[in-house]
Enzyme design. Structure first.
Site, mmCIF file in Angstrom:
data_model
loop_
_atom_site.group_PDB
_atom_site.id
_atom_site.type_symbol
_atom_site.label_atom_id
_atom_site.label_comp_id
_atom_site.label_asym_id
_atom_site.label_seq_id
_atom_site.Cartn_x
_atom_site.Cartn_y
_atom_site.Cartn_z
ATOM 1 C CD GLU A 80 -3.142 0.834 2.098
ATOM 2 O OE1 GLU A 80 -3.334 -0.311 2.536
ATOM 3 O OE2 GLU A 80 -3.907 1.792 2.309
ATOM 4 C CG ASN A 83 -5.281 -0.202 5.966
ATOM 5 O OD1 ASN A 83 -5.797 0.281 6.976
ATOM 6 N ND2 ASN A 83 -5.061 0.511 4.870
ATOM 7 C CE LYS A 129 -6.003 2.869 8.927
ATOM 8 N NZ LYS A 129 -5.598 3.033 7.520
ATOM 9 C CD GLU A 148 -7.631 5.930 6.025
ATOM 10 O OE1 GLU A 148 -6.779 5.045 5.913
ATOM 11 O OE2 GLU A 148 -7.557 7.044 5.471
ATOM 12 N NE ARG A 168 -0.582 4.269 11.701
ATOM 13 C CZ ARG A 168 -1.246 4.624 10.613
ATOM 14 N NH1 ARG A 168 -2.468 4.196 10.405
ATOM 15 N NH2 ARG A 168 -0.702 5.424 9.721
ATOM 16 C CG ASP A 184 -2.844 10.991 5.037
ATOM 17 O OD1 ASP A 184 -1.877 10.478 5.614
ATOM 18 O OD2 ASP A 184 -3.583 10.373 4.258
ATOM 19 C CD GLU A 199 -0.766 8.117 0.645
ATOM 20 O OE1 GLU A 199 -0.194 7.777 1.703
ATOM 21 O OE2 GLU A 199 -2.002 8.100 0.501
ATOM 22 C CG HIS A 255 -6.080 15.289 1.363
ATOM 23 N ND1 HIS A 255 -6.386 14.441 0.312
ATOM 24 C CD2 HIS A 255 -5.880 14.470 2.427
ATOM 25 C CE1 HIS A 255 -6.380 13.182 0.741
ATOM 26 N NE2 HIS A 255 -6.050 13.169 2.017
ATOM 27 C CD1 TRP A 301 -11.454 10.181 3.178
ATOM 28 C CD2 TRP A 301 -12.779 8.638 2.268
ATOM 29 N NE1 TRP A 301 -11.375 9.058 3.954
ATOM 30 C CE2 TRP A 301 -12.176 8.081 3.422
ATOM 31 C CE3 TRP A 301 -13.664 7.832 1.528
ATOM 32 C CZ2 TRP A 301 -12.426 6.777 3.857
ATOM 33 C CZ3 TRP A 301 -13.906 6.535 1.959
ATOM 34 C CH2 TRP A 301 -13.295 6.003 3.113
HETATM 35 O O1 GCW Z 1 -3.001 8.419 3.920
HETATM 36 C C1 GCW Z 1 -3.692 7.311 4.150
HETATM 37 C C2 GCW Z 1 -3.277 6.409 3.055
HETATM 38 C C3 GCW Z 1 -3.717 5.005 3.344
HETATM 39 C C4 GCW Z 1 -3.113 4.617 4.682
HETATM 40 C C5 GCW Z 1 -3.600 5.580 5.756
HETATM 41 C C6 GCW Z 1 -2.985 5.295 7.109
HETATM 42 C C7 GCW Z 1 -2.375 2.469 5.394
HETATM 43 O O2 GCW Z 1 -3.806 6.863 1.849
HETATM 44 O O3 GCW Z 1 -3.264 4.174 2.313
HETATM 45 O O4 GCW Z 1 -3.428 3.296 5.025
HETATM 46 O O5 GCW Z 1 -3.250 6.871 5.400
HETATM 47 O O6 GCW Z 1 -2.011 5.941 7.435
HETATM 48 O O7 GCW Z 1 -3.477 4.449 7.818
#
Ligand code: GCW
Length: 736
Positions: free
Chosen positions: A196, A239, A316, A320, A353, A397, A425, A553, A575
């Protein structure tokens, strides 16, 4: 393709180098041999300056290195091999000291070292090391010493770094100790081998073939991490997948842990909150249910019976779509403490987290920015002592620029650790040259004022601001199975810088760049200064061509690849890019003052004061906190709209400048890496222009103002940019 190149592709580069040296094939007779980047900063080619080579050979005439442990054995072999390559001379270990010997070890392996540390370095802490020259028993000695075996390995790598970067070693009295205890890479790697947000191929963990097949990469990975002081790895995605906790997979994890152990690297796993249900046959994962608590205790016993130095869990939860304690009406505190209790008897820790935003509280002025603080601060002081709250550097983020997260300094009775994202990312992914150390430093240097002036984020993280007994820093890895590990050769610099700053956050970004360049490319003065300038300019460039002046973002959804400021159809409001920029006919930006979401209230008054007024707020953060008019007067006298367009252009201009700088190095860099970086810079230039064009055209639909002179004119329509789709862009693999 030259024959040697084929050989290098097939075999471990180090073993090929050793063979070439032993069989007398002089690598040095070839000018700038092809390099595939596999060796990272650990190249150890023969010192190409004859005077320096002679000096080093004299200074290290012999080695005395007793090795009563696996770690010391690794350290000695590293020293012998690498010195052998650097000095182009066979090095052997002896048992008695002679003049100009290098003596390495701990107080228990040598009385000379015991005396040196107690008399001259009484403050040397934990896994720190000393590199020291002295006269002993009438002999000139160079000593690498530490209290722990792993400290000796760190000292060996530091010494080799001095040679690789051509430093004088005649008279040394260096010591260095880590400022942060847990220095960890977080892999967002799935058991399927997708990664990921990974842009460097597949996961390096070949789960299917483990534990039977041990890829040489695992060893090289451990070695590279140890060389920069990283001492932990979370091998699975946050995840999470419960399968990794089943006996079959734990055997695989154990094989990795066994490989990493001599390099001082502990393995950690992500724990899926629902594991007791997924793989344990229980009906619930409620953290207050005694059967659930017992299940985790038994699981921990099982893990520690296989991996006695297992580090602990990263979790986590309730974020999400991940399950968590709130799924059962419980709190983050209940969840984290349940894991903590199961791990405590074994010395394990929980990294819980704070990247949560599922709760949907605060309906009066909802703002994702505020949720982590809102959810976590009530539990300050209520977590078990082996819990660390892992906080992303910014409130949203991993954007190109964010203010520091208001959670830093807001939980004085709880250890809070840093989470940076090394993988790019939101920073151009696999092809943009962006050196992240300036970003990391900017966050570290920010003053939270939480315990008076000077309570920088760095001092919250290293524990000195509130005397936190447990400290940590995590970086989301950018490593994959691409031959050069990180896809972009300069991605290696971000891995390197992360490790160096986790060890010592007082180092400057420039210092780190300098030593990385010398080790990775060349000690040539022009090459070093040119590459350093490019690296130092690169972070501001990406801010400018993606998200200048506090925009955030606005990447396209899901893949986060390319611009998508117009997107407004994601299932959750937060989002959508439109949620963050809020452009309208009046202006642009997210009002986080009293008239808006009032997120600023989460900061100390001194910080709030800095950002409260749109006329005095740091313009680099302006749209993070203010909704301002298109004709707002900027500090340089321009109106906001013109400044915005000019910033986009300046980002593009910097990339073009970087291209020219790189081209000026023709002949100074080996051909393969030179060509790869050139091509990636071309991609970066096109994508920077794409960002500029798409964003300016879109925001112009609100500002209705002309594009100022000097700013490149978009070559396509807004509709064209909106129509672009990249369903197979890398990095979107979700957990399975
Ligand atoms: O920014 C987001 C990412 C997800 C990520 C999440 C997180 C692992 O787009 O892909 O998931 O953060 O940090 O948990």
């Amino acid at each position: 393709m030259p024959a040697m190149w084929n050989i290098m592709r097939t075999f471990s580069v180090r073993s090929v180098f050793r063979t070439l040296l032993v069989t007398g094939v002089l690598l040095t007779s070839l000018r700038l041999p092809a390099e595939d980047g596999y060796r990272l900063w650990l190249r150890y080619d023969r010192i190409d300056d004859p005077a320096l080579l002679a000096q080093y050979r004299n200074a290290v005439a012999c080695i005395v290195f007793p090795t009563p442990s696996p770690t010391l054995l690794v350290a000695r072999n590293e020293l012998l091999d690498d010195l052998g390559s650097l000095l182009s001379k066979k090095m052997t270990n002896r048992t008695s000291l002679a003049d100009n010997c290098l003596l390495a070890g701990t107080p228990s392996t040598s009385p000379i070292i015991a005396k040196l540390l107690s008399s001259q370095y009484p403050d040397l802490a934990g896994d720190g090391y000393v590199i020291h020259t002295q006269q002993s028993e009438g002999k000139h000695l160079l000593v690498i010493a530490a209290h722990s075996d792993i400290g000796v390995l760190y000292g060996v790598f530091a010494f080799l770094r001095l040679l690789q970067t051509h430093q004088p070693i005649g008279s040394l009295s260096l010591s260095s100790s880590p400022l942060i205890q847990r220095r960890i890479l977080d892999h967002w790697d799935n058991l399927t081998r997708t990664v990921e947000r990974g842009y460097a191929g597949a996961s390096i963990w070949n789960w299917h073939l483990l534990p039977g097949y041990i890829d040489q990469r695992y060893i090289d990975y451990a070695r590279a991490n140890a060389s920069i002081g990283i001492n932990g790895t979370v091998v699975t995605n946050v995840n999470a997948n419960s399968l990794v906790l089943t006996p079959l997979y734990l055997q695989k994890v154990r094989a990795l842990a066994d490989i990493f152990r001599p390099y001082g690297i502990r393995v950690y796993l992500t724990a899926k909150f629902s594991a007791p249900v997924d793989i344990g046959g229980l009906k619930t994962a409620d953290p207050l249910d005694p059967a659930v608590q017992q299940w985790w205790k038994d699981k921990c016993n099982e893990i520690y019976s296989l991996i006695p130095d297992f580090g602990g869990f990263l979790v986590k939860a309730n974020s999400e779509g991940q399950p968590g304690p709130q799924t059962y009406g419980r709190t983050h505190m209940d969840g984290a403490n349940m894991f903590a209790d199961a791990l405590a008897p074994h010395g394990g820790i929980v990294m819980w987290r704070a990247f949560v935003y599922d709760a949907g509280r605060d309906s009066a002025a909802p703002d994702r920015f505020k949720q982590a603080y809102t959810e976590f601060t009530p539990f300050d002081g209520k977590f078990r002592p082996n819990v660390l709250i892992q906080v992303k550097n910014g409130p949203i983020d991993f954007q190109p620029r964010e203010p520091f997260s208001p959670l830093f300094g807001a939980m004085p009775k709880t250890p809070v650790m840093m989470e940076f994202q090394i993988t790019q990312e939101y920073l151009g992914q696999g092809t943009h040259l962006v050196y992240e150390a300036p970003l990391f430093k900017e966050v570290f240097d920010a003053d939270t004022y939480a315990n008076g002036k000077g309570s920088t984020v760095a001092r919250i993280i290293d524990g000195s601001a509130f005397h936190a007994p447990l400290t940590g820093m995590a970086g989301v890895s950018n490593i994959g199975n691409e031959r050069n590990w990180t896809n972009h050769p300069f991605g290696q610099a971000n891995w390197y810088a992360f490790g160096k700053l986790a060890w010592d956050h007082t180092l400057s970004a420039r210092q780190i760049a300098d030593e990385w360049i010398r080790q990775t490319f060349s000690n040539d003065a022009t090459a070093v200064s040119t590459i350093e300038k490019m690296m130092m300019a690169s972070r501001e460039a990406v801010v400018n061509y993606m998200t200048p002046l506090g925009l955030h973002h606005i990447m396209s959804s899901s893949g986060h690849y390319g611009p998508g400021p117009w997107l407004n159809n994601a299932p959750r409001a937060d989002w959508n890019p439109v949620y963050y920029h809020r452009a309208d006919a009046y202006g642009i930006g997210f009002d986080r003052t009293l008239t808006g979401s009032n997120a600023l209230a989460q900061y100390q008054p001194q910080v709030r004061q800095q950002w409260l007024d749109s006329n005095t707020c740091d313009e680099n953060l302006l749209l993070w906190f203010h909704h301002i008019s298109w004709s707002h007067k900027m500090k340089d006298g321009q109106i906001f709209w013109d400044e915005l367009c000019n910033r986009y252009q300046s980002g593009v201009d910097t990339v073009k400048w970087m291209q020219r700088q790189w081209q000026s190095l023709t002949g100074l860099i080996d051909k393969e890496r030179f060509t790869q970086v050139s091509m990636f810079l071309d991609i970066q230039e096109k994508e920077a222009e794409w960002w500029r064009n798409a964003c300016i055209l879109y925001f112009q639909t609100f500002s209705r103002m002309p594009i100022p002179p000097g700013v490149g004119k978009p070559d396509q329509t807004l509709e064209y940019y909106k129509s672009l789709r990249f369903p197979y862009a890398p990095g979107t693999g979700t957990s399975l």
